[in-house]
Motif scaffolding. Sequence first.
Motif, PDB file in Angstrom:
ATOM      1  N   LEU A  78       0.630 -32.345 -13.093  1.00 46.74           N
ATOM      2  CA  LEU A  78       1.437 -32.084 -14.358  1.00 46.74           C
ATOM      3  C   LEU A  78       0.602 -32.441 -15.430  1.00 46.74           C
ATOM      4  CD1 LEU A  78       5.020 -33.726 -13.155  1.00 46.74           C
ATOM      5  CD2 LEU A  78       4.276 -31.385 -13.523  1.00 46.74           C
ATOM      6  N   LEU A  79      -0.444 -33.311 -15.599  1.00 47.64           N
ATOM      7  CA  LEU A  79      -1.090 -33.479 -16.733  1.00 47.64           C
ATOM      8  C   LEU A  79      -1.939 -32.427 -17.098  1.00 47.64           C
ATOM      9  CD1 LEU A  79      -2.006 -35.155 -18.892  1.00 47.64           C
ATOM     10  CD2 LEU A  79      -3.838 -36.110 -17.287  1.00 47.64           C
ATOM     11  N   ARG A  80      -2.472 -31.593 -15.750  1.00 45.52           N
ATOM     12  CA  ARG A  80      -3.336 -30.522 -16.089  1.00 45.52           C
ATOM     13  C   ARG A  80      -2.433 -29.369 -16.455  1.00 45.52           C
ATOM     14  NH1 ARG A  80      -8.302 -28.445 -14.166  1.00 45.52           N
ATOM     15  NH2 ARG A  80      -8.117 -26.228 -13.968  1.00 45.52           N
ATOM     16  N   VAL A  81      -1.268 -29.030 -15.985  1.00 45.96           N
ATOM     17  CA  VAL A  81      -0.278 -27.772 -16.200  1.00 45.96           C
ATOM     18  C   VAL A  81       0.164 -27.887 -17.608  1.00 45.96           C
ATOM     19  CG1 VAL A  81       1.578 -26.641 -15.457  1.00 45.96           C
ATOM     20  CG2 VAL A  81      -0.041 -27.287 -13.889  1.00 45.96           C
ATOM     21  N   GLN A  82       0.772 -29.150 -17.899  1.00 50.48           N
ATOM     22  CA  GLN A  82       1.559 -29.258 -19.078  1.00 50.48           C
ATOM     23  C   GLN A  82       0.441 -29.319 -20.196  1.00 50.48           C
ATOM     24  OE1 GLN A  82       4.677 -29.343 -20.108  1.00 50.48           O
ATOM     25  NE2 GLN A  82       5.616 -29.219 -17.886  1.00 50.48           N
ATOM     26  N   GLY A  83      -0.725 -29.987 -20.077  1.00 54.99           N
ATOM     27  CA  GLY A  83      -1.713 -30.204 -21.055  1.00 54.99           C
ATOM     28  C   GLY A  83      -2.138 -28.631 -21.640  1.00 54.99           C
ATOM     29  N   ILE A  84      -2.304 -27.797 -20.703  1.00 56.06           N
ATOM     30  CA  ILE A  84      -2.714 -26.568 -20.859  1.00 56.06           C
ATOM     31  C   ILE A  84      -1.696 -25.773 -21.553  1.00 56.06           C
ATOM     32  CG2 ILE A  84      -3.505 -24.276 -19.990  1.00 56.06           C
ATOM     33  CD1 ILE A  84      -4.863 -25.699 -17.534  1.00 56.06           C
ATOM     34  N   THR A  85      -0.448 -25.819 -21.055  1.00 53.12           N
ATOM     35  CA  THR A  85       0.554 -25.237 -21.998  1.00 53.12           C
ATOM     36  C   THR A  85       0.891 -25.743 -23.322  1.00 53.12           C
ATOM     37  OG1 THR A  85       1.690 -24.878 -19.604  1.00 53.12           O
ATOM     38  CG2 THR A  85       3.215 -24.808 -21.696  1.00 53.12           C
TER      39      THR A  85
END
Length: 173
Positions: free
Chosen positions: A53-60
Amino acid sequence: MGNIYRNTPNIAGVILLIAIFIEIAGFIIVGKQIGVLATLGLIILSMVAGFVLLRVQGITLLTKMQSELAAGHMPDRELAHGALVIIAAILLIIPGFVTDIIGLLLFIPQIRDLLWKWVSKKMIVRTSFSSGFTKNNYDNSHSQTIDLDAEDYHSSDPEHSPWRKDDDNKRLN
């Protein structure tokens, strides 16, 4: 000689100690209900979910911030959401069920909006800009500006500067 140690407890240390005891109690309660292996599996699953979630939400959120900047808007809301997503992911990565619940709640955009509204009401942002051409109204004794008179310095020919290498002087000629 006076006592150099503080006798009063640090409030942050007390809160951290209480949080640790709450997490241990959560491990015991969940472990009794579903078993030790399932409890360990949930802890590992929440850690992996935190990283993902850190990776996905961070990119978004990064793309949202870029689009806000491109539109000429200040991305203050997106910065706050980004900080809260990072905190949520860290809370998921930390072993414990109470931190996992708080972390999962922080991944919900409406809760982040509520927190941002609450924090932004209590926060004051001060900015200042100086072009450097204004006269200071404060005492210059504390200033780090050195004011030289005309006889305190001299200018010289840059071609014969001692700071230039010989090959630099040859290229200038």
